[in-house]
Write a protein that holds these residues in place. Sequence first.
Motif, PDB file in Angstrom:
ATOM      1  N   ALA A 123      11.902  15.647   2.848  1.00 33.43           N
ATOM      2  CA  ALA A 123      13.448  15.404   2.566  1.00 33.43           C
ATOM      3  C   ALA A 123      13.597  13.977   2.307  1.00 33.43           C
ATOM      4  O   ALA A 123      14.513  13.088   1.502  1.00 33.43           O
ATOM      5  CB  ALA A 123      14.145  15.493   3.650  1.00 33.43           C
ATOM      6  N   LEU A 124      12.740  13.054   2.929  1.00 34.19           N
ATOM      7  CA  LEU A 124      13.076  11.585   2.603  1.00 34.19           C
ATOM      8  C   LEU A 124      12.499  11.263   1.108  1.00 34.19           C
ATOM      9  O   LEU A 124      13.100  10.418   0.617  1.00 34.19           O
ATOM     10  CB  LEU A 124      12.070  10.652   3.796  1.00 34.19           C
ATOM     11  N   THR A 125      11.130  11.710   0.919  1.00 29.97           N
ATOM     12  CA  THR A 125      10.726  11.563  -0.437  1.00 29.97           C
ATOM     13  C   THR A 125      11.642  12.029  -1.649  1.00 29.97           C
ATOM     14  O   THR A 125      11.820  11.206  -2.519  1.00 29.97           O
ATOM     15  CB  THR A 125       9.524  12.494  -0.481  1.00 29.97           C
ATOM     16  N   GLN A 126      12.231  13.120  -1.264  1.00 27.99           N
ATOM     17  CA  GLN A 126      13.221  13.562  -2.472  1.00 27.99           C
ATOM     18  C   GLN A 126      14.327  12.475  -2.374  1.00 27.99           C
ATOM     19  O   GLN A 126      14.826  12.358  -3.513  1.00 27.99           O
ATOM     20  CB  GLN A 126      13.697  15.008  -2.057  1.00 27.99           C
ATOM     21  N   ARG A 127      14.995  12.391  -1.081  1.00 26.81           N
ATOM     22  CA  ARG A 127      16.108  11.418  -1.586  1.00 26.81           C
ATOM     23  C   ARG A 127      15.546  10.192  -1.830  1.00 26.81           C
ATOM     24  O   ARG A 127      16.651   9.508  -2.668  1.00 26.81           O
ATOM     25  CB  ARG A 127      16.812  11.299   0.132  1.00 26.81           C
ATOM     26  N   VAL A 128      14.760   9.572  -1.684  1.00 22.64           N
ATOM     27  CA  VAL A 128      14.286   8.343  -2.338  1.00 22.64           C
ATOM     28  C   VAL A 128      14.366   8.242  -3.602  1.00 22.64           C
ATOM     29  O   VAL A 128      14.880   7.526  -4.482  1.00 22.64           O
ATOM     30  CB  VAL A 128      13.130   7.665  -1.763  1.00 22.64           C
ATOM     31  N   GLN A 129      13.792   9.547  -4.172  1.00 23.78           N
ATOM     32  CA  GLN A 129      13.777   9.347  -5.733  1.00 23.78           C
ATOM     33  C   GLN A 129      15.239   9.785  -6.336  1.00 23.78           C
ATOM     34  O   GLN A 129      15.422   9.125  -7.096  1.00 23.78           O
ATOM     35  CB  GLN A 129      12.909  10.763  -6.073  1.00 23.78           C
ATOM     36  N   GLU A 130      16.203  10.605  -5.624  1.00 23.43           N
ATOM     37  CA  GLU A 130      17.413  10.754  -6.069  1.00 23.43           C
ATOM     38  C   GLU A 130      18.253   9.167  -6.104  1.00 23.43           C
ATOM     39  O   GLU A 130      18.682   8.998  -7.011  1.00 23.43           O
ATOM     40  CB  GLU A 130      17.980  11.633  -5.054  1.00 23.43           C
ATOM     41  N   VAL A 131      17.873   8.491  -4.952  1.00 19.19           N
ATOM     42  CA  VAL A 131      18.775   7.174  -5.014  1.00 19.19           C
ATOM     43  C   VAL A 131      18.009   6.254  -6.177  1.00 19.19           C
ATOM     44  O   VAL A 131      18.844   5.596  -6.698  1.00 19.19           O
ATOM     45  CB  VAL A 131      18.649   6.601  -3.704  1.00 19.19           C
ATOM     46  N   ILE A 132      16.716   6.370  -6.303  1.00 15.38           N
ATOM     47  CA  ILE A 132      16.328   5.524  -7.167  1.00 15.38           C
ATOM     48  C   ILE A 132      16.874   5.809  -8.671  1.00 15.38           C
ATOM     49  O   ILE A 132      17.234   4.638  -9.701  1.00 15.38           O
ATOM     50  CB  ILE A 132      14.722   5.515  -7.218  1.00 15.38           C
ATOM     51  N   GLU A 133      17.047   6.918  -8.914  1.00 15.20           N
ATOM     52  CA  GLU A 133      17.505   7.317 -10.146  1.00 15.20           C
ATOM     53  C   GLU A 133      18.987   6.951 -10.339  1.00 15.20           C
ATOM     54  O   GLU A 133      19.431   6.575 -11.405  1.00 15.20           O
ATOM     55  CB  GLU A 133      17.219   8.989 -10.455  1.00 15.20           C
ATOM     56  N   LEU A 134      19.834   7.332  -9.148  1.00 11.03           N
ATOM     57  CA  LEU A 134      21.116   7.000  -9.002  1.00 11.03           C
ATOM     58  C   LEU A 134      21.419   5.408  -9.610  1.00 11.03           C
ATOM     59  O   LEU A 134      22.442   4.962 -10.081  1.00 11.03           O
ATOM     60  CB  LEU A 134      21.624   7.050  -7.981  1.00 11.03           C
ATOM     61  N   ILE A 135      20.529   4.463  -9.068  1.00  8.74           N
ATOM     62  CA  ILE A 135      20.910   3.012  -9.181  1.00  8.74           C
ATOM     63  C   ILE A 135      20.237   2.578 -10.287  1.00  8.74           C
ATOM     64  O   ILE A 135      19.984   1.224 -10.636  1.00  8.74           O
ATOM     65  CB  ILE A 135      20.351   2.263  -7.858  1.00  8.74           C
ATOM     66  N   GLY A 136      19.483   3.306 -10.996  1.00  5.87           N
ATOM     67  CA  GLY A 136      18.778   2.940 -12.328  1.00  5.87           C
ATOM     68  C   GLY A 136      17.584   2.081 -12.064  1.00  5.87           C
ATOM     69  O   GLY A 136      17.370   1.195 -13.074  1.00  5.87           O
ATOM     70  N   LEU A 137      16.821   2.428 -11.049  1.00  5.72           N
ATOM     71  CA  LEU A 137      15.374   1.491 -10.740  1.00  5.72           C
ATOM     72  C   LEU A 137      14.239   2.218 -11.038  1.00  5.72           C
ATOM     73  O   LEU A 137      13.168   2.049 -10.673  1.00  5.72           O
ATOM     74  CB  LEU A 137      15.534   0.949  -9.513  1.00  5.72           C
ATOM     75  N   GLN A 181      25.284  -6.932 -17.520  1.00  9.75           N
ATOM     76  CA  GLN A 181      24.600  -5.840 -17.726  1.00  9.75           C
ATOM     77  C   GLN A 181      24.478  -5.051 -16.350  1.00  9.75           C
ATOM     78  O   GLN A 181      24.793  -3.764 -16.037  1.00  9.75           O
ATOM     79  CB  GLN A 181      23.495  -5.721 -18.450  1.00  9.75           C
ATOM     80  N   SER A 182      24.046  -5.917 -15.348  1.00 12.95           N
ATOM     81  CA  SER A 182      23.799  -5.313 -14.014  1.00 12.95           C
ATOM     82  C   SER A 182      24.943  -4.719 -13.325  1.00 12.95           C
ATOM     83  O   SER A 182      25.308  -3.797 -12.851  1.00 12.95           O
ATOM     84  CB  SER A 182      22.978  -6.112 -13.190  1.00 12.95           C
ATOM     85  N   ARG A 183      26.085  -5.649 -13.696  1.00 16.52           N
ATOM     86  CA  ARG A 183      27.397  -5.468 -13.144  1.00 16.52           C
ATOM     87  C   ARG A 183      27.931  -4.033 -13.532  1.00 16.52           C
ATOM     88  O   ARG A 183      28.511  -3.449 -12.916  1.00 16.52           O
ATOM     89  CB  ARG A 183      28.370  -6.809 -13.392  1.00 16.52           C
ATOM     90  N   ASN A 184      27.923  -3.856 -14.718  1.00 19.48           N
ATOM     91  CA  ASN A 184      28.534  -2.796 -15.438  1.00 19.48           C
ATOM     92  C   ASN A 184      27.516  -1.405 -14.884  1.00 19.48           C
ATOM     93  O   ASN A 184      28.205  -0.258 -14.665  1.00 19.48           O
ATOM     94  CB  ASN A 184      28.250  -2.637 -16.905  1.00 19.48           C
ATOM     95  N   GLN A 185      26.256  -1.545 -14.572  1.00 21.01           N
ATOM     96  CA  GLN A 185      25.677  -0.581 -14.003  1.00 21.01           C
ATOM     97  C   GLN A 185      25.830  -0.224 -12.826  1.00 21.01           C
ATOM     98  O   GLN A 185      25.979   1.026 -12.360  1.00 21.01           O
ATOM     99  CB  GLN A 185      24.009  -0.917 -14.094  1.00 21.01           C
ATOM    100  N   ILE A 186      26.184  -1.411 -11.856  1.00 20.76           N
ATOM    101  CA  ILE A 186      26.716  -1.083 -10.438  1.00 20.76           C
ATOM    102  C   ILE A 186      27.998  -0.430 -10.376  1.00 20.76           C
ATOM    103  O   ILE A 186      28.390   0.441  -9.661  1.00 20.76           O
ATOM    104  CB  ILE A 186      26.897  -2.283  -9.911  1.00 20.76           C
ATOM    105  N   LEU A 187      28.898  -0.890 -11.418  1.00 22.03           N
ATOM    106  CA  LEU A 187      30.298  -0.140 -11.452  1.00 22.03           C
ATOM    107  C   LEU A 187      30.205   1.435 -11.852  1.00 22.03           C
ATOM    108  O   LEU A 187      30.691   2.221 -11.270  1.00 22.03           O
ATOM    109  CB  LEU A 187      31.119  -0.907 -12.656  1.00 22.03           C
ATOM    110  N   GLU A 188      29.178   1.805 -12.903  1.00 23.27           N
ATOM    111  CA  GLU A 188      28.955   2.943 -13.139  1.00 23.27           C
ATOM    112  C   GLU A 188      28.451   3.793 -11.989  1.00 23.27           C
ATOM    113  O   GLU A 188      28.796   5.025 -11.786  1.00 23.27           O
ATOM    114  CB  GLU A 188      28.011   3.153 -14.366  1.00 23.27           C
ATOM    115  N   SER A 189      27.530   3.405 -11.140  1.00 20.25           N
ATOM    116  CA  SER A 189      27.106   3.857 -10.037  1.00 20.25           C
ATOM    117  C   SER A 189      28.362   4.289  -9.060  1.00 20.25           C
ATOM    118  O   SER A 189      28.577   5.450  -8.423  1.00 20.25           O
ATOM    119  CB  SER A 189      26.105   3.227  -9.439  1.00 20.25           C
ATOM    120  N   VAL A 190      29.055   3.424  -8.819  1.00 18.35           N
ATOM    121  CA  VAL A 190      30.192   3.612  -8.051  1.00 18.35           C
ATOM    122  C   VAL A 190      31.408   4.734  -8.502  1.00 18.35           C
ATOM    123  O   VAL A 190      31.579   5.383  -7.496  1.00 18.35           O
ATOM    124  CB  VAL A 190      30.894   2.314  -7.609  1.00 18.35           C
ATOM    125  N   GLU A 191      31.311   4.465  -9.579  1.00 16.33           N
ATOM    126  CA  GLU A 191      32.432   5.689 -10.328  1.00 16.33           C
ATOM    127  C   GLU A 191      31.812   7.081  -9.892  1.00 16.33           C
ATOM    128  O   GLU A 191      32.529   7.851  -9.728  1.00 16.33           O
ATOM    129  CB  GLU A 191      32.376   5.355 -11.780  1.00 16.33           C
TER     130      GLU A 191
END
Length: 324
Positions: A123-137, A181-191
């Motif tokens: 569950a931890l491994t899966q969630r870490v990967q999901e978050v990495i993708e969500l924040i674009g890293l 660019q990073s600011r826009n990526q952050i805003l897209e994540s929050v949206e």
Amino acid sequence: MASGDALQGASGPDDVLVAEGLVRRFGDLTAVDGVSFRIRRGETYGLLGPNGAGKTTTISMVAGLIAADAGTVTVAGQRMGPAEVEPKRHIGLVPQDLAIYPELTARENLTLFGRLQGLAGAALTQRVQEVIELIGLTERAKDLSKEFSGGMKRRLNIGIGLLHQPTLLILDEPTVGVDPQSRNQILESVERLSVEGMAVLYTTHYMEEAERLCDRIGIIDSGRLQAEGTRDELVRLTSGADVIRLVGTGDTAAASTALRGLPTVQQVIADRHALQLTVNDAPAAVAQIVTSATAAGMSLADVEITRPDLESVFLHLTGKALRD
């Protein structure tokens, strides 16, 4: 639209956060003075105000980091306070100051904080990967975070707050000091977060961020919530009209006369090659205005619409500019 002095009605089943009458003093300074607001599931609520307005102190009380001198905070139906543990499980807090370990990679940081939040195994491994993708890293997940740009560090900071899938995510000025660019990526994540049903409390002094992200906005200044509502509700407080500027050639005098006869037009100011019109609802009125000006003999080269914004609202409520 509710004022900041009192909540309207009883708490509803969709209310994730209810803050009522919050007061916090530091010696002779009252940093927060009677602030009340609520956030529903799937809603992004913005606290908009200049530096020193009381935003960070307010969210510190909401998150149970400091005690309120007066007032109450309820998160997911549970009373919040510094000694309370259970309601804090529902919160993901992303502070202004970065809370990451520079000698760890992005994945290692997320894994460490995930364990601290009670995640483990697959569950931890899966969630870490999901978050990495969500924040674009995804492409930088194995790199040390000390090698990241300021914007990447901010995104990792947000990811840490998201790991345990909180009911309420609190973001305190998350784009300060980052590149566009990073600011826009952050805003897209929050949206994306509110679309997924998460309640978000977002503090900022950037008007354009509040307009882009927030379903409702509370304007805070000198520790008091001056007004709250949707962007359009707040703009209506100014009683400010829209402005349409017609630029062109031809018979501008005849066009001016014709436009003054339209019921939607409050005022027309003419110069040699332009007409400036004051109207109530520019998007609804512009088609008729363009048709009338053209029929009167004006050949249009440009049509500009200017509408009141949150900067205008803040100036109207406080008598000063948002960034003063």
